[in-house]
Design a protein around this motif. Structure first.
Motif, PDB file in Angstrom:
ATOM      1  N   PRO A 336      21.593  29.084  21.086  1.00 21.36           N
ATOM      2  CA  PRO A 336      20.396  28.225  21.159  1.00 21.36           C
ATOM      3  C   PRO A 336      20.702  26.748  20.887  1.00 21.36           C
ATOM      4  O   PRO A 336      20.086  25.870  21.499  1.00 21.36           O
ATOM      5  N   VAL A 337      21.632  26.484  19.979  1.00 23.54           N
ATOM      6  CA  VAL A 337      21.984  25.096  19.672  1.00 23.54           C
ATOM      7  C   VAL A 337      22.622  24.439  20.891  1.00 23.54           C
ATOM      8  O   VAL A 337      22.267  23.307  21.277  1.00 23.54           O
ATOM      9  N   PHE A 338      23.573  25.134  21.513  1.00 21.88           N
ATOM     10  CA  PHE A 338      24.194  24.600  22.722  1.00 21.88           C
ATOM     11  C   PHE A 338      23.157  24.397  23.824  1.00 21.88           C
ATOM     12  O   PHE A 338      23.220  23.410  24.580  1.00 21.88           O
ATOM     13  N   ALA A 339      22.211  25.322  23.928  1.00 23.06           N
ATOM     14  CA  ALA A 339      21.191  25.222  24.974  1.00 23.06           C
ATOM     15  C   ALA A 339      20.339  23.972  24.790  1.00 23.06           C
ATOM     16  O   ALA A 339      20.055  23.243  25.755  1.00 23.06           O
ATOM     17  N   VAL A 340      19.919  23.701  23.557  1.00 27.15           N
ATOM     18  CA  VAL A 340      19.112  22.515  23.294  1.00 27.15           C
ATOM     19  C   VAL A 340      19.893  21.243  23.618  1.00 27.15           C
ATOM     20  O   VAL A 340      19.366  20.309  24.243  1.00 27.15           O
ATOM     21  N   VAL A 341      21.156  21.209  23.230  1.00 31.18           N
ATOM     22  CA  VAL A 341      21.981  20.020  23.488  1.00 31.18           C
ATOM     23  C   VAL A 341      22.150  19.797  24.984  1.00 31.18           C
ATOM     24  O   VAL A 341      21.989  18.669  25.491  1.00 31.18           O
ATOM     25  N   ILE A 342      22.472  20.836  25.731  1.00 27.19           N
ATOM     26  CA  ILE A 342      22.683  20.697  27.176  1.00 27.19           C
ATOM     27  C   ILE A 342      21.404  20.242  27.868  1.00 27.19           C
ATOM     28  O   ILE A 342      21.424  19.338  28.726  1.00 27.19           O
ATOM     29  N   ALA A 343      20.277  20.851  27.515  1.00 22.38           N
ATOM     30  CA  ALA A 343      19.013  20.485  28.151  1.00 22.38           C
ATOM     31  C   ALA A 343      18.619  19.051  27.817  1.00 22.38           C
ATOM     32  O   ALA A 343      18.186  18.295  28.692  1.00 22.38           O
ATOM     33  N   LEU A 344      18.763  18.652  26.560  1.00 18.44           N
ATOM     34  CA  LEU A 344      18.391  17.297  26.165  1.00 18.44           C
ATOM     35  C   LEU A 344      19.275  16.257  26.844  1.00 18.44           C
ATOM     36  O   LEU A 344      18.782  15.228  27.314  1.00 18.44           O
ATOM     37  N   VAL A 345      20.577  16.510  26.898  1.00 14.39           N
ATOM     38  CA  VAL A 345      21.486  15.550  27.527  1.00 14.39           C
ATOM     39  C   VAL A 345      21.172  15.414  29.017  1.00 14.39           C
ATOM     40  O   VAL A 345      21.120  14.304  29.559  1.00 14.39           O
ATOM     41  N   GLY A 346      20.950  16.542  29.697  1.00 16.69           N
ATOM     42  CA  GLY A 346      20.634  16.476  31.119  1.00 16.69           C
ATOM     43  C   GLY A 346      19.338  15.734  31.382  1.00 16.69           C
ATOM     44  O   GLY A 346      19.282  14.854  32.260  1.00 16.69           O
ATOM     45  N   CYS A 347      18.286  16.050  30.632  1.00 18.69           N
ATOM     46  CA  CYS A 347      16.996  15.381  30.832  1.00 18.69           C
ATOM     47  C   CYS A 347      17.066  13.911  30.438  1.00 18.69           C
ATOM     48  O   CYS A 347      16.483  13.052  31.108  1.00 18.69           O
ATOM     49  N   HIS A 348      17.770  13.596  29.357  1.00 17.31           N
ATOM     50  CA  HIS A 348      17.883  12.208  28.910  1.00 17.31           C
ATOM     51  C   HIS A 348      18.579  11.344  29.957  1.00 17.31           C
ATOM     52  O   HIS A 348      18.147  10.221  30.252  1.00 17.31           O
ATOM     53  N   ASN A 349      19.653  11.853  30.542  1.00 12.49           N
ATOM     54  CA  ASN A 349      20.354  11.083  31.572  1.00 12.49           C
ATOM     55  C   ASN A 349      19.533  10.997  32.847  1.00 12.49           C
ATOM     56  O   ASN A 349      19.598   9.988  33.561  1.00 12.49           O
ATOM     57  N   GLY A 350      18.769  12.048  33.164  1.00 10.26           N
ATOM     58  CA  GLY A 350      17.891  11.964  34.326  1.00 10.26           C
ATOM     59  C   GLY A 350      16.826  10.902  34.146  1.00 10.26           C
ATOM     60  O   GLY A 350      16.535  10.130  35.071  1.00 10.26           O
ATOM     61  N   LEU A 351      16.245  10.825  32.965  1.00 12.59           N
ATOM     62  CA  LEU A 351      15.237   9.795  32.692  1.00 12.59           C
ATOM     63  C   LEU A 351      15.851   8.402  32.614  1.00 12.59           C
ATOM     64  O   LEU A 351      15.137   7.408  32.712  1.00 12.59           O
TER      65      LEU A 351
END
Length: 391
Positions: A336-351
């Motif tokens: 779950p920790v890795f999942a949150v990090v991957i999702a946040l990084v992807g969305c942050h760079n998209g924004l």
């Protein structure tokens, strides 16, 4: 094969062929060449001889009046620039006047290269330059970390609202993201983890056989796959697939001004785009980790069964004796920790896309690099922490 005849313009009174695109008139020891119409590739072919003759004149000054030029492409710009360069090389004063500002930009890009120009040497290493670059990277990394923490805070606040009002969660979007990030990743995760399990078991068996402890290959495969390899490979694959997809999807939406449309309609970008992806990945990655563990153990079992002549029962018995439940839970806790990090990084760079296609590609690449880097760093932190706790 018949040759095609090309009509040449008649020679003018200055000895230079005249055409609708070029007229030359003498004013004492100066010459004014009036350029007219569309100076495109077709025009450049017809006036090539005239421009070459103009470049060889012995006048003291030549003015290229381009006020009547309506169109200009690279071929026409190159013909004008070649003529001016040849005249300047012969010591003739050349002036290009009247050209529209937009067409002037095209002409400026047609500057002839100087083969005798020296190539600028690469900057030499110096301590101030190194410190400057290091400081710039540190500041940039700090800004990225601050942005990720800010986005994490927004996601936590949005999830708190979802807990109070579960209907706020977009269930269809979550299910669609689970399929995209989890179900479609099963084949590649299973194949790679199976092959890694094969390699790990094969190399371990070769080394442990020297000490007469080849049977401990089962323990080696079990502990390494369940604690580290399975979740780490699954997270890296998901970072490459889903992290890049998140950045590209949201970045493209920003380029197409769909993000602005959502905000105009009063919708929260975090609620609509970020939260479903975070929730979906938190659900999908642990399931992928379990699947990766099974695939890795299956690959190690194949090697052990054929290389060590172990039966299936012996393999399972040795695996049960050498692996504890914590070996499995340690890997599962990280998911779950890795999942949150991957999702946040992807969305942050998209924004963070600035509005161009080049920015989408740059931010997508950055999302993959940052998410994989953070996954590996967090995995090392988890390993040290669990070792200190005796788990």
């Amino acid at each position: 094969m018949q040759a095609t005849a090309i009509d040449r313009p008649a020679a003018g009174r200055n000895g230079i062929p005249e055409s609708d695109a070029l007229a030359v008139e003498s004013r004492g020891d100066a010459v004014v060449a009036r350029l007219r119409g569309a100076w495109t590739l077709e025009t450049a072919l017809t006036v090539d001889a005239a421009m070459r003759a103009l470049a060889e004149r012995s006048d003291r000054a030549v003015t290229l009046d381009a006020a009547a030029v309506t169109r200009l492409d690279s071929a026409g710009a190159w013909a004008i620039r070649r003529t001016a360069a040849r005249l300047e090389q012969r010591g003739v004063a050349v002036e290009i006047v009247g050209l529209d500002a937009g067409l002037r930009a095209i002409l400026d890009k047609a500057t002839l290269s100087d083969p005798a120009a020296m190539v600028a040497p690469p900057p030499r290493w110096s301590l101030p330059r190194f410190l400057e670059q290091l400081g710039r990277h540190v500041v940039e990394a700090a800004g990225t970390g601050r942005g990720l923490l800010g986005l994490l805070g927004l996601v936590v606040a949005a999830l708190g609202r979802v807990v109070l009002r579960p209907r706020r969660l977009r269930g269809i979007a979550v299910v669609a993201q689970i399929e995209a990030t989890g179900v479609t990743a099963l084949p590649i995760v299973g194949l790679l983890c199976f092959l890694v399990g094969v390699v790990l078991a094969y190399m371990g068996a070769l080394q442990l056989a020297r000490f007469g402890a080849a049977v401990l290959t089962v323990n080696l495969v079990g502990v390494s796959v369940l604690r580290e390899i399975g979740i780490l490979l699954a997270a890296i694959i998901v970072a490459g697939r889903s992290g890049s997809a998140f950045a590209a999807q949201i970045g493209t939406m920003k380029v197409n001004q769909e993000i602005d449309a959502l905000e105009t309609m009063g919708l929260s970008v975090v609620d609509v785009l970020v939260v479903p992806r975070v929730v979906a990945l938190v659900i999908a990655l642990p399931a992928l980790a379990v699947f990766a563990d099974v695939a890795g153990l299956a690959g190690g079992a194949v090697v052990c069964l054929f290389l060590l002549d172990l039966s299936t029962g012996q393999f399972l018995a040795q695996l049960a004796s050498g692996v504890t439940i914590w070996s499995f839970l340690v890997g599962l806790i990280k998911a779950p920790v890795f999942a949150v990090v991957i999702a946040l990084v992807g969305c942050h760079n998209g924004l963070g896309v600035s509005g161009s296609a080049e920015s989408v590609g740059r931010q997508t690449t950055r999302a993959v690099v940052e998410s994989i880097f953070l996954v590996i760093v967090l995995n090392a932190i988890f390993a040290i922490a669990f070792a200190e706790m005796g788990i």
